[in-house]
Design a protein around this motif. Sequence first.
Motif, PDB file in Angstrom:
ATOM      1  N   TYR A  68       0.838  -1.203   0.000  1.00  0.00           N
ATOM      2  CA  TYR A  68       0.000   0.000   0.000  1.00  0.00           C
ATOM      3  C   TYR A  68       0.872   1.252   0.000  1.00  0.00           C
ATOM      4  CZ  TYR A  68      -4.302   2.590   1.213  1.00  0.00           C
ATOM      5  OH  TYR A  68      -5.392   3.427   1.212  1.00  0.00           O
ATOM      6  N   ALA A 115       2.728   1.697  -3.296  1.00  0.00           N
ATOM      7  CA  ALA A 115       1.866   2.236  -4.357  1.00  0.00           C
ATOM      8  C   ALA A 115       1.692   3.742  -4.201  1.00  0.00           C
ATOM      9  CB  ALA A 115       0.510   1.530  -4.337  1.00  0.00           C
ATOM     10  N   ARG A 131      -4.575   8.560 -13.649  1.00  0.00           N
ATOM     11  CA  ARG A 131      -3.567   8.048 -12.706  1.00  0.00           C
ATOM     12  C   ARG A 131      -4.178   7.844 -11.324  1.00  0.00           C
ATOM     13  NH1 ARG A 131       1.017   9.700 -11.047  1.00  0.00           N
ATOM     14  NH2 ARG A 131       0.470  11.876 -10.749  1.00  0.00           N
ATOM     15  N   ALA A 181      -6.294   4.716 -11.401  1.00  0.00           N
ATOM     16  CA  ALA A 181      -5.411   3.542 -11.393  1.00  0.00           C
ATOM     17  C   ALA A 181      -4.859   3.299  -9.986  1.00  0.00           C
ATOM     18  CB  ALA A 181      -4.274   3.719 -12.398  1.00  0.00           C
ATOM     19  N   LEU A 182      -4.492   4.374  -9.282  1.00  0.00           N
ATOM     20  CA  LEU A 182      -4.007   4.231  -7.908  1.00  0.00           C
ATOM     21  C   LEU A 182      -5.087   3.661  -7.007  1.00  0.00           C
ATOM     22  CD1 LEU A 182      -1.947   4.708  -5.589  1.00  0.00           C
ATOM     23  CD2 LEU A 182      -2.964   6.997  -5.358  1.00  0.00           C
ATOM     24  N   THR A 195      -7.634   1.827  -7.761  1.00  0.00           N
ATOM     25  CA  THR A 195      -7.839   0.421  -8.111  1.00  0.00           C
ATOM     26  C   THR A 195      -6.732  -0.439  -7.519  1.00  0.00           C
ATOM     27  OG1 THR A 195      -9.003   1.010 -10.135  1.00  0.00           O
ATOM     28  CG2 THR A 195      -8.070  -1.208 -10.031  1.00  0.00           C
ATOM     29  N   ARG A 196      -5.494   0.004  -7.653  1.00  0.00           N
ATOM     30  CA  ARG A 196      -4.368  -0.768  -7.099  1.00  0.00           C
ATOM     31  C   ARG A 196      -4.476  -0.881  -5.576  1.00  0.00           C
ATOM     32  NH1 ARG A 196       0.974  -2.004  -9.127  1.00  0.00           N
ATOM     33  NH2 ARG A 196       2.259  -2.635  -7.368  1.00  0.00           N
ATOM     34  N   GLU A 203      -7.037  -3.436  -4.696  1.00  0.00           N
ATOM     35  CA  GLU A 203      -6.511  -4.785  -4.922  1.00  0.00           C
ATOM     36  C   GLU A 203      -5.550  -5.190  -3.802  1.00  0.00           C
ATOM     37  OE1 GLU A 203      -6.732  -4.998  -9.784  1.00  0.00           O
ATOM     38  OE2 GLU A 203      -4.900  -4.279  -8.845  1.00  0.00           O
ATOM     39  N   VAL A 204      -4.691  -4.276  -3.373  1.00  0.00           N
ATOM     40  CA  VAL A 204      -3.780  -4.564  -2.261  1.00  0.00           C
ATOM     41  C   VAL A 204      -4.582  -4.933  -1.020  1.00  0.00           C
ATOM     42  CG1 VAL A 204      -2.145  -3.523  -0.629  1.00  0.00           C
ATOM     43  CG2 VAL A 204      -1.835  -3.182  -3.085  1.00  0.00           C
ATOM     44  N   VAL A 216      -1.983  -7.800  -7.082  1.00  0.00           N
ATOM     45  CA  VAL A 216      -1.027  -6.834  -7.640  1.00  0.00           C
ATOM     46  C   VAL A 216       0.287  -7.484  -8.036  1.00  0.00           C
ATOM     47  CG1 VAL A 216      -2.019  -4.838  -6.482  1.00  0.00           C
ATOM     48  CG2 VAL A 216      -0.211  -6.107  -5.361  1.00  0.00           C
ATOM     49  N   GLU A 217       0.583  -8.630  -7.459  1.00  0.00           N
ATOM     50  CA  GLU A 217       1.828  -9.323  -7.792  1.00  0.00           C
ATOM     51  C   GLU A 217       1.679 -10.216  -9.007  1.00  0.00           C
ATOM     52  OE1 GLU A 217       2.634 -11.428  -4.200  1.00  0.00           O
ATOM     53  OE2 GLU A 217       3.681  -9.737  -3.299  1.00  0.00           O
ATOM     54  N   TYR A 277     -13.891  -8.088  -8.514  1.00  0.00           N
ATOM     55  CA  TYR A 277     -12.818  -8.633  -9.344  1.00  0.00           C
ATOM     56  C   TYR A 277     -13.029 -10.124  -9.579  1.00  0.00           C
ATOM     57  CZ  TYR A 277     -10.670  -4.299  -7.778  1.00  0.00           C
ATOM     58  OH  TYR A 277     -10.427  -2.980  -7.494  1.00  0.00           O
TER      59      TYR A 277
END
Length: 189
Positions: free
Chosen positions: A10, A13, A35, A38-39, A41-42, A45-46, A53-54, A90
Amino acid sequence: PLTVEQRRLYEDALAEFRADGAVARDERAVARRGRILALLTRLKEVCDHPVLVEGTDGPLGDRSGKLARLDGILEEVFDRGESVLVFTQYAKMGRLLRAHLLDVFGRTMPFLHGGLDAAAREAEIEAFRTGTVPAAFILSLKAGGFGLNLTRATHVVHFDRWWNPAVENQATDRAHRIGQEKTVFVHTF
Protein backbone atom coordinates in the motif's frame (compact mmCIF):
# COMPACT_ATOMS: atom_id res chain seq x y z
CA PRO A 1 -6.40 -4.79 9.54
CA LEU A 2 -3.90 -5.01 6.73
CA THR A 3 -1.08 -7.51 7.10
CA VAL A 4 2.52 -6.27 7.19
CA GLU A 5 2.90 -7.27 3.53
CA GLN A 6 -0.28 -5.43 2.54
CA ARG A 7 0.84 -2.28 4.39
CA ARG A 8 4.17 -2.35 2.56
CA LEU A 9 2.50 -2.76 -0.84
CA TYR A 10 0.00 0.00 0.00
CA GLU A 11 2.74 2.44 0.99
CA ASP A 12 4.82 1.46 -2.07
CA ALA A 13 1.87 2.24 -4.36
CA LEU A 14 1.38 5.65 -2.73
CA ALA A 15 5.11 6.44 -2.94
CA GLU A 16 5.20 5.45 -6.61
CA PHE A 17 2.18 7.65 -7.32
CA ARG A 18 3.78 10.61 -5.57
CA ALA A 19 7.07 10.11 -7.42
CA ASP A 20 5.29 9.89 -10.77
CA GLY A 21 3.33 13.02 -9.90
CA ALA A 22 6.52 14.97 -9.23
CA VAL A 23 7.78 14.05 -12.69
CA ALA A 24 4.49 14.85 -14.42
CA ARG A 25 3.73 18.26 -12.97
CA ASP A 26 2.41 19.59 -16.27
CA GLU A 27 0.13 16.65 -17.07
CA ARG A 28 -3.38 17.34 -18.25
CA ALA A 29 -6.30 16.98 -15.84
CA VAL A 30 -7.64 13.95 -17.73
CA ALA A 31 -4.31 12.14 -17.43
CA ARG A 32 -4.10 12.97 -13.73
CA ARG A 33 -7.61 11.63 -13.13
CA GLY A 34 -6.63 8.44 -14.94
CA ARG A 35 -3.57 8.05 -12.71
CA ILE A 36 -5.70 8.63 -9.61
CA LEU A 37 -8.25 6.02 -10.71
CA ALA A 38 -5.41 3.54 -11.39
CA LEU A 39 -4.01 4.23 -7.91
CA LEU A 40 -7.38 3.70 -6.24
CA THR A 41 -7.84 0.42 -8.11
CA ARG A 42 -4.37 -0.77 -7.10
CA LEU A 43 -4.99 0.16 -3.45
CA LYS A 44 -8.29 -1.74 -3.50
CA GLU A 45 -6.51 -4.79 -4.92
CA VAL A 46 -3.78 -4.56 -2.26
CA CYS A 47 -6.47 -4.47 0.42
CA ASP A 48 -8.12 -7.58 -1.07
CA HIS A 49 -4.95 -9.67 -1.40
CA PRO A 50 -1.31 -9.12 -2.48
CA VAL A 51 -1.58 -11.70 -5.26
CA LEU A 52 -3.86 -9.34 -7.21
CA VAL A 53 -1.03 -6.83 -7.64
CA GLU A 54 1.83 -9.32 -7.79
CA GLY A 55 0.23 -11.53 -10.43
CA THR A 56 1.32 -14.70 -8.64
CA ASP A 57 -0.71 -17.80 -7.88
CA GLY A 58 -0.65 -20.37 -5.14
CA PRO A 59 -2.04 -20.67 -1.62
CA LEU A 60 -3.38 -17.42 -0.24
CA GLY A 61 -2.35 -18.17 3.34
CA ASP A 62 -2.27 -15.46 5.98
CA ARG A 63 -1.38 -12.65 3.60
CA SER A 64 -4.68 -10.72 3.74
CA GLY A 65 -6.58 -9.27 6.68
CA LYS A 66 -9.80 -9.35 4.68
CA LEU A 67 -9.37 -12.99 3.82
CA ALA A 68 -8.74 -13.89 7.46
CA ARG A 69 -11.91 -12.02 8.46
CA LEU A 70 -13.92 -13.75 5.73
CA ASP A 71 -12.71 -17.15 6.95
CA GLY A 72 -13.88 -16.28 10.47
CA ILE A 73 -17.31 -15.13 9.31
CA LEU A 74 -17.79 -18.19 7.13
CA GLU A 75 -16.80 -20.54 9.92
CA GLU A 76 -19.41 -18.97 12.23
CA VAL A 77 -22.10 -18.93 9.53
CA PHE A 78 -21.43 -22.54 8.49
CA ASP A 79 -21.42 -23.71 12.13
CA ARG A 80 -24.99 -22.37 12.39
CA GLY A 81 -25.97 -24.27 9.22
CA GLU A 82 -26.47 -21.08 7.21
CA SER A 83 -25.22 -19.88 3.83
CA VAL A 84 -23.73 -16.64 2.54
CA LEU A 85 -23.33 -14.56 -0.60
CA VAL A 86 -19.80 -13.17 -1.11
CA PHE A 87 -19.57 -10.30 -3.61
CA THR A 88 -16.34 -9.09 -5.18
CA GLN A 89 -15.84 -6.72 -8.06
CA TYR A 90 -12.82 -8.63 -9.34
CA ALA A 91 -13.37 -11.94 -11.16
CA LYS A 92 -9.76 -12.90 -10.38
CA MET A 93 -10.43 -12.42 -6.66
CA GLY A 94 -13.52 -14.60 -7.02
CA ARG A 95 -11.43 -17.39 -8.56
CA LEU A 96 -8.88 -17.03 -5.75
CA LEU A 97 -11.64 -17.12 -3.14
CA ARG A 98 -13.13 -20.24 -4.67
CA ALA A 99 -9.78 -22.06 -4.56
CA HIS A 100 -9.08 -20.81 -1.03
CA LEU A 101 -12.47 -21.88 0.31
CA LEU A 102 -12.00 -25.34 -1.21
CA ASP A 103 -8.71 -25.59 0.71
CA VAL A 104 -10.18 -24.31 3.97
CA PHE A 105 -13.62 -25.96 3.98
CA GLY A 106 -13.00 -28.97 1.75
CA ARG A 107 -15.75 -28.34 -0.77
CA THR A 108 -16.22 -26.34 -3.93
CA MET A 109 -18.32 -23.22 -3.59
CA PRO A 110 -20.40 -21.95 -6.53
CA PHE A 111 -18.97 -18.93 -8.37
CA LEU A 112 -20.93 -16.67 -10.71
CA HIS A 113 -19.04 -14.30 -13.01
CA GLY A 114 -19.52 -12.64 -16.37
CA GLY A 115 -17.41 -15.19 -18.24
CA LEU A 116 -19.95 -17.99 -17.83
CA ASP A 117 -22.30 -19.02 -20.60
CA ALA A 118 -26.03 -19.31 -19.81
CA ALA A 119 -25.91 -23.04 -18.99
CA ALA A 120 -22.91 -22.70 -16.66
CA ARG A 121 -24.52 -19.68 -14.99
CA GLU A 122 -27.72 -21.64 -14.31
CA ALA A 123 -25.70 -24.61 -13.01
CA GLU A 124 -23.88 -22.40 -10.46
CA ILE A 125 -27.14 -20.79 -9.33
CA GLU A 126 -28.85 -24.16 -9.01
CA ALA A 127 -25.89 -25.62 -7.09
CA PHE A 128 -26.32 -22.89 -4.49
CA ARG A 129 -30.11 -22.99 -4.32
CA THR A 130 -30.37 -26.76 -3.94
CA GLY A 131 -27.26 -27.45 -1.88
CA THR A 132 -27.72 -29.44 1.31
CA VAL A 133 -24.68 -28.17 3.22
CA PRO A 134 -23.92 -24.56 4.17
CA ALA A 135 -22.20 -22.76 1.31
CA ALA A 136 -20.70 -19.49 0.21
CA PHE A 137 -21.89 -18.36 -3.20
CA ILE A 138 -19.14 -16.17 -4.67
CA LEU A 139 -20.45 -13.61 -7.14
CA SER A 140 -18.78 -10.95 -9.19
CA LEU A 141 -20.72 -7.82 -8.42
CA LYS A 142 -21.69 -7.11 -12.02
CA ALA A 143 -22.79 -10.67 -12.83
CA GLY A 144 -24.67 -11.24 -9.58
CA GLY A 145 -26.02 -7.80 -8.84
CA PHE A 146 -29.42 -8.18 -10.49
CA GLY A 147 -32.09 -10.64 -11.49
CA LEU A 148 -31.40 -13.33 -8.91
CA ASN A 149 -33.43 -14.66 -6.01
CA LEU A 150 -31.00 -16.21 -3.52
CA THR A 151 -32.99 -16.41 -0.30
CA ARG A 152 -30.99 -19.40 0.91
CA ALA A 153 -28.39 -16.89 2.10
CA THR A 154 -28.75 -15.30 5.53
CA HIS A 155 -25.51 -13.35 5.23
CA VAL A 156 -24.10 -11.09 2.54
CA VAL A 157 -20.42 -10.14 2.45
CA HIS A 158 -19.18 -7.29 0.28
CA PHE A 159 -15.53 -8.36 0.08
CA ASP A 160 -14.55 -5.17 -1.73
CA ARG A 161 -16.49 -1.97 -2.29
CA TRP A 162 -18.01 -0.92 -5.58
CA TRP A 163 -17.80 2.69 -6.73
CA ASN A 164 -21.57 3.08 -6.66
CA PRO A 165 -23.40 2.18 -3.41
CA ALA A 166 -26.64 1.59 -5.35
CA VAL A 167 -24.97 -1.35 -7.12
CA GLU A 168 -24.01 -2.83 -3.75
CA ASN A 169 -27.57 -2.37 -2.52
CA GLN A 170 -28.92 -4.22 -5.57
CA ALA A 171 -26.48 -7.03 -4.86
CA THR A 172 -27.54 -7.22 -1.21
CA ASP A 173 -31.14 -7.44 -2.37
CA ARG A 174 -30.42 -10.89 -3.88
CA ALA A 175 -30.92 -12.26 -0.35
CA HIS A 176 -33.72 -9.80 0.57
CA ARG A 177 -36.38 -11.19 -1.75
CA ILE A 178 -39.93 -12.43 -1.54
CA GLY A 179 -39.75 -15.72 0.30
CA GLN A 180 -36.94 -14.72 2.67
CA GLU A 181 -38.07 -15.74 6.14
CA LYS A 182 -34.88 -15.06 8.11
CA THR A 183 -32.94 -11.99 9.11
CA VAL A 184 -30.17 -11.19 6.62
CA PHE A 185 -26.90 -9.80 7.94
CA VAL A 186 -24.70 -7.65 5.70
CA HIS A 187 -20.93 -7.47 6.25
CA THR A 188 -19.13 -4.74 4.34
CA PHE A 189 -15.33 -4.81 4.28
